[in-house]
Each structure stands twice: as C-alpha cells, then as structure tokens.
Design a protein around this motif. Structure first.
Motif, PDB file in Angstrom:
ATOM      1  N   GLY A 204     -44.544   5.962   4.003  1.00 10.11           N
ATOM      2  CA  GLY A 204     -45.362   7.096   4.418  1.00 10.11           C
ATOM      3  C   GLY A 204     -46.736   6.692   4.917  1.00 10.11           C
ATOM      4  O   GLY A 204     -47.305   5.675   4.495  1.00 10.11           O
ATOM      5  N   LEU A 205     -47.264   7.492   5.829  1.00 11.91           N
ATOM      6  CA  LEU A 205     -48.612   7.320   6.355  1.00 11.91           C
ATOM      7  C   LEU A 205     -49.280   8.678   6.382  1.00 11.91           C
ATOM      8  O   LEU A 205     -48.741   9.632   6.943  1.00 11.91           O
ATOM      9  N   SER A 206     -50.439   8.804   5.753  1.00 19.38           N
ATOM     10  CA  SER A 206     -51.155  10.074   5.673  1.00 19.38           C
ATOM     11  C   SER A 206     -52.602   9.869   6.093  1.00 19.38           C
ATOM     12  O   SER A 206     -53.182   8.806   5.864  1.00 19.38           O
ATOM     13  N   ALA A 207     -53.161  10.892   6.722  1.00 13.86           N
ATOM     14  CA  ALA A 207     -54.535  10.775   7.213  1.00 13.86           C
ATOM     15  C   ALA A 207     -55.221  12.128   7.189  1.00 13.86           C
ATOM     16  O   ALA A 207     -54.585  13.170   7.335  1.00 13.86           O
ATOM     17  N   VAL A 208     -56.530  12.105   6.992  1.00 16.39           N
ATOM     18  CA  VAL A 208     -57.376  13.304   7.036  1.00 16.39           C
ATOM     19  C   VAL A 208     -58.565  12.999   7.941  1.00 16.39           C
ATOM     20  O   VAL A 208     -59.163  11.918   7.861  1.00 16.39           O
ATOM     21  N   PHE A 209     -58.913  13.940   8.796  1.00 17.58           N
ATOM     22  CA  PHE A 209     -60.029  13.743   9.718  1.00 17.58           C
ATOM     23  C   PHE A 209     -60.924  14.974   9.705  1.00 17.58           C
ATOM     24  O   PHE A 209     -60.442  16.095   9.895  1.00 17.58           O
ATOM     25  N   PRO A 210     -62.231  14.804   9.445  1.00 18.40           N
ATOM     26  CA  PRO A 210     -63.130  15.959   9.386  1.00 18.40           C
ATOM     27  C   PRO A 210     -63.302  16.603  10.752  1.00 18.40           C
ATOM     28  O   PRO A 210     -63.489  15.923  11.756  1.00 18.40           O
ATOM     29  N   ILE A 211     -63.213  17.939  10.779  1.00 19.00           N
ATOM     30  CA  ILE A 211     -63.417  18.691  12.019  1.00 19.00           C
ATOM     31  C   ILE A 211     -64.849  19.203  12.083  1.00 19.00           C
ATOM     32  O   ILE A 211     -65.618  18.855  12.980  1.00 19.00           O
ATOM     33  N   LYS A 212     -65.217  20.027  11.119  1.00 20.40           N
ATOM     34  CA  LYS A 212     -66.570  20.563  11.058  1.00 20.40           C
ATOM     35  C   LYS A 212     -66.830  21.076   9.655  1.00 20.40           C
ATOM     36  O   LYS A 212     -66.017  21.818   9.096  1.00 20.40           O
ATOM     37  N   GLY A 213     -67.967  20.663   9.095  1.00 24.59           N
ATOM     38  CA  GLY A 213     -68.302  21.112   7.760  1.00 24.59           C
ATOM     39  C   GLY A 213     -67.245  20.686   6.758  1.00 24.59           C
ATOM     40  O   GLY A 213     -66.914  19.507   6.638  1.00 24.59           O
ATOM     41  N   LYS A 214     -66.687  21.636   6.057  1.00 24.18           N
ATOM     42  CA  LYS A 214     -65.671  21.358   5.042  1.00 24.18           C
ATOM     43  C   LYS A 214     -64.251  21.573   5.562  1.00 24.18           C
ATOM     44  O   LYS A 214     -63.295  21.588   4.790  1.00 24.18           O
ATOM     45  N   LEU A 215     -64.109  21.750   6.874  1.00 25.07           N
ATOM     46  CA  LEU A 215     -62.807  21.943   7.503  1.00 25.07           C
ATOM     47  C   LEU A 215     -62.283  20.610   8.015  1.00 25.07           C
ATOM     48  O   LEU A 215     -63.005  19.861   8.687  1.00 25.07           O
ATOM     49  N   ASN A 216     -61.026  20.307   7.707  1.00 24.40           N
ATOM     50  CA  ASN A 216     -60.431  19.024   8.062  1.00 24.40           C
ATOM     51  C   ASN A 216     -59.055  19.195   8.698  1.00 24.40           C
ATOM     52  O   ASN A 216     -58.349  20.178   8.439  1.00 24.40           O
ATOM     53  N   LEU A 217     -58.669  18.206   9.463  1.00 19.85           N
ATOM     54  CA  LEU A 217     -57.325  18.097  10.019  1.00 19.85           C
ATOM     55  C   LEU A 217     -56.567  17.062   9.201  1.00 19.85           C
ATOM     56  O   LEU A 217     -57.108  16.001   8.881  1.00 19.85           O
ATOM     57  N   TYR A 218     -55.314  17.361   8.841  1.00 16.13           N
ATOM     58  CA  TYR A 218     -54.534  16.375   8.096  1.00 16.13           C
ATOM     59  C   TYR A 218     -53.172  16.168   8.741  1.00 16.13           C
ATOM     60  O   TYR A 218     -52.655  17.021   9.452  1.00 16.13           O
ATOM     61  N   SER A 219     -52.604  14.994   8.480  1.00 11.75           N
ATOM     62  CA  SER A 219     -51.314  14.632   9.056  1.00 11.75           C
ATOM     63  C   SER A 219     -50.545  13.778   8.063  1.00 11.75           C
ATOM     64  O   SER A 219     -51.116  12.882   7.430  1.00 11.75           O
ATOM     65  N   ASN A 220     -49.250  14.054   7.914  1.00 11.96           N
ATOM     66  CA  ASN A 220     -48.364  13.262   7.066  1.00 11.96           C
ATOM     67  C   ASN A 220     -47.134  12.842   7.862  1.00 11.96           C
ATOM     68  O   ASN A 220     -46.559  13.647   8.603  1.00 11.96           O
ATOM     69  N   PHE A 221     -46.729  11.597   7.697  1.00 10.69           N
ATOM     70  CA  PHE A 221     -45.535  11.081   8.358  1.00 10.69           C
ATOM     71  C   PHE A 221     -44.759  10.222   7.372  1.00 10.69           C
ATOM     72  O   PHE A 221     -45.348   9.477   6.578  1.00 10.69           O
ATOM     73  N   ALA A 222     -43.419  10.324   7.396  1.00 11.60           N
ATOM     74  CA  ALA A 222     -42.590   9.497   6.518  1.00 11.60           C
ATOM     75  C   ALA A 222     -41.277   9.164   7.227  1.00 11.60           C
ATOM     76  O   ALA A 222     -40.773   9.947   8.042  1.00 11.60           O
ATOM     77  N   TYR A 223     -40.745   8.006   6.892  1.00 11.81           N
ATOM     78  CA  TYR A 223     -39.491   7.542   7.478  1.00 11.81           C
ATOM     79  C   TYR A 223     -38.728   6.780   6.405  1.00 11.81           C
ATOM     80  O   TYR A 223     -39.317   6.037   5.617  1.00 11.81           O
ATOM     81  N   GLY A 224     -37.405   6.972   6.361  1.00  2.96           N
ATOM     82  CA  GLY A 224     -36.609   6.280   5.353  1.00  2.96           C
ATOM     83  C   GLY A 224     -35.164   6.122   5.755  1.00  2.96           C
ATOM     84  O   GLY A 224     -34.702   6.686   6.749  1.00  2.96           O
ATOM     85  N   PHE A 225     -34.445   5.322   4.959  1.00 12.32           N
ATOM     86  CA  PHE A 225     -33.031   5.052   5.190  1.00 12.32           C
ATOM     87  C   PHE A 225     -32.216   5.738   4.098  1.00 12.32           C
ATOM     88  O   PHE A 225     -32.361   5.429   2.919  1.00 12.32           O
ATOM     89  N   ILE A 226     -31.375   6.661   4.502  1.00 17.39           N
ATOM     90  CA  ILE A 226     -30.562   7.437   3.563  1.00 17.39           C
ATOM     91  C   ILE A 226     -29.396   6.602   3.051  1.00 17.39           C
ATOM     92  O   ILE A 226     -28.737   5.882   3.810  1.00 17.39           O
ATOM     93  N   ASN A 227     -29.122   6.718   1.754  1.00 19.03           N
ATOM     94  CA  ASN A 227     -27.888   6.177   1.193  1.00 19.03           C
ATOM     95  C   ASN A 227     -27.416   7.108   0.099  1.00 19.03           C
ATOM     96  O   ASN A 227     -28.162   7.936  -0.401  1.00 19.03           O
ATOM     97  N   GLY A 228     -26.170   6.987  -0.263  1.00 25.96           N
ATOM     98  CA  GLY A 228     -25.567   7.895  -1.248  1.00 25.96           C
ATOM     99  C   GLY A 228     -24.182   8.280  -0.797  1.00 25.96           C
ATOM    100  O   GLY A 228     -23.345   7.418  -0.501  1.00 25.96           O
ATOM    101  N   ASP A 229     -23.913   9.593  -0.725  1.00 26.01           N
ATOM    102  CA  ASP A 229     -22.605  10.047  -0.263  1.00 26.01           C
ATOM    103  C   ASP A 229     -22.433   9.835   1.237  1.00 26.01           C
ATOM    104  O   ASP A 229     -21.321   9.925   1.758  1.00 26.01           O
ATOM    105  N   ALA A 230     -23.529   9.567   1.953  1.00 24.72           N
ATOM    106  CA  ALA A 230     -23.477   9.268   3.381  1.00 24.72           C
ATOM    107  C   ALA A 230     -24.669   8.383   3.718  1.00 24.72           C
ATOM    108  O   ALA A 230     -25.638   8.305   2.973  1.00 24.72           O
ATOM    109  N   ASP A 231     -24.585   7.693   4.859  1.00 24.71           N
ATOM    110  CA  ASP A 231     -25.683   6.860   5.328  1.00 24.71           C
ATOM    111  C   ASP A 231     -26.392   7.555   6.482  1.00 24.71           C
ATOM    112  O   ASP A 231     -25.794   8.357   7.198  1.00 24.71           O
TER     113      ASP A 231
END
Length: 292
Positions: A204-231
C-alpha cells in the motif's frame, strides 16, 4: 471496468505525485504543514510522544458488481454474467497504533447482505424433436460478503506512508433460476451456489497533501496477489478530502472528518473459457477518526 482501473491508476499517480512534491519540499528545507501530516493514518504526534493511537469509523455506501458463471445456460457468447447490486450501507471500524514512524492498523467490514434485481439472460434448449426453443433464463441472486485487513507501515515523510499487509475476503451467493418461454410452463433449474474465502498479501501507498488551512487531499492505493479458492489480483484506489478539527482535550488531540470515493476490484482466474471474473465494489464513504 476500464473507468475503475483508471480510478485506481489515478489514486496511485496522485500518491506518487505527493511523494515527489514532499521530497522537493524537503530538499528545499521547507516546513510541512502540521495539518497535512498523516493524521488519518497515524495519530498526531503531540508533544513529540513516541506512541500514538487512533480509532475511526467509516460508513460506506457501496454497490457490488458480482460475476457469476452460467456455463452452457446462456447463448450470448459469454459464460460469465455480471450482476449489479442495489446500494448497501455498511459500517467499517478502523484502528491505528503508532510507534515513532512505524504503525500497525487495520479495518473490518462485517458480513453485509446485498440485494440484486432479477436478471434475464437469452438462452435456448432443444425439445424431444430436436427443435431449438428460444427462451429466457430468469435469475434471482442474494449474496453477502465480509472483509478485513491488517497492515504494517512506515511513514517515509510526514505526508507519505508505505505499508505491507494482509487482505481477507469472504463472499457467497445463492441463485434461483427458471426458464420461461412462450407456450411453455416455467421450469426451475439449479445454479451452483458460491461460498469461498480469498486472501492477498498487499502493498500500500498512502499520502495526504494540505489544500488550505485544515483541509487536506488524501489518496490510498493498494495492490496484491489473490490466493485461496482462486488465484488473481487485488486493486484498491481511494481519493478524497479530510478536515481536521483540533481539540484541547488531554485524551483526544483532534477529530478528523473524511469524505472520499473508494473503488475495490478483485480479478479472479478460474480457467474458464470466457476469462477472468471481475468482482468490484465501489462507492462513497464518510468517516471520522480520533487520534489519542
């Protein structure tokens, strides 16, 4: 589905963009706004304390695009049909424990039932005389899913966090189906139910960037490899804004309100002729986080 991949890619690029901007600010020796720090990912570092904690609650209004294997029942050239659910409202509690720049956190989505509108699929059968009869296959689906994740992360800068973790997903459905054709009585048929558990190691990669005052922009990204009953593969993208309400209480340092859009996709390969199944959940979420 292409728009969903573009959204995940945008979340990733935005996170990387914030990394570049933050690195440039560090190179110039500029101060990073305290409001822009990762207060949604780890509790605020009041008075330079080594330890910090945070509890949160998200409300997610989401829709589920559920793939179902129909095999030889449908004749439109596809063995997999996507069912679109009604919007469902679910609560997702979250937690975070931080020690200096390291943190561990997770979330839990309890078992949620989804309702789907009945769907008709073109089909055909042959009667005893060898004549092909065109008819519709009417399918009524009920399904449920449960999810949780656990992540270990490191705050590269006050605005950026990198994490590794584990994602667990359980999903099941039951389908009632019947054939209907003019001049014939409806006939019920059986479609195999699904009850499976999937898991994935994720980055995962997460980031927060201030816009103005106490208001912020945030972003989350994640990538993974599934395993279990299917791949397969797991993708997550989330974009939004948050607003920080500072407090003077000894226990709680702030209340952070988050509003964003979350897109989650699981591509599963069962070696079907029609290709992979695309399991998608997406929708707006509203959350509150309280750092201690």
């Amino acid at each position: 589905m292409k728009s969903g991949k573009m959204f995940v890619l945008l979340a990733c690029l935005l996170s990387l963009g914030i990394c570049v901007v933050a690195h440039a600010a560090d190179e110039k020796g500029e101060e990073v706004s305290p409001v822009g720090k990762m207060q949604t990912l780890a509790s605020s570092n009041r008075s330079g304390a080594d330890w910090g904690y945070a509890l949160g609650l998200k409300t997610w209004m989401n829709e589920w695009s559920l793939p179902m294997k129909l095999g030889s029942y449908n004749t439109d050239g596809s063995a997999i049909l996507q069912f679109e659910s009604d919007s469902e409202f679910t609560f997702i509690p979250t937690f975070m424990v931080r020690y200096r720049k390291f943190f561990i956190g997770g979330s839990y989505m309890p078992k949620t039932e989804y309702e789907f509108s009945m769907q008709s699929v073109p089909s055909s059968r042959y009667n005893i005389y060898g004549r092909e009869i065109k008819e519709d296959l009417n399918i009524d689906v009920s399904a449920e899913r449960k999810e949780w994740d656990l992540n270990l992360g490191y705050m590269i800068t006050p605005n950026i966090a990198l994490s590794i973790g584990y994602k667990s997903l359980s999903r099941s459905y039951d389908a009632q189906a019947s054939f209907s054709a003019a001049g014939f009585e409806d006939e019920d048929i059986d479609i195999a139910p699904l009850d499976e558990s999937l898991s994935a190691p994720i980055l995962g990669l997460s980031a927060v960037f201030p816009i103005k005052g106490k208001l912020n922009l945030y972003s989350n990204f994640a990538y993974g490899f599934i395993n279990g009953d299917a791949d397969g593969y797991y993708y997550l993208g989330e974009l939004g804004i948050n607003y920080v309400f500072p407090l003077t209480q000894k226990m709680v340092s702030a209340v952070i309100l988050n509003l964003g859009y979350r897109f989650q996709r699981v591509d599963l390969d069962y070696n079907y002729p029609a290709g992979a199944q695309n399991d998608i959940t997406s929708g707006f979420n509203l959350g509150v986080t309280a750092p201690f």
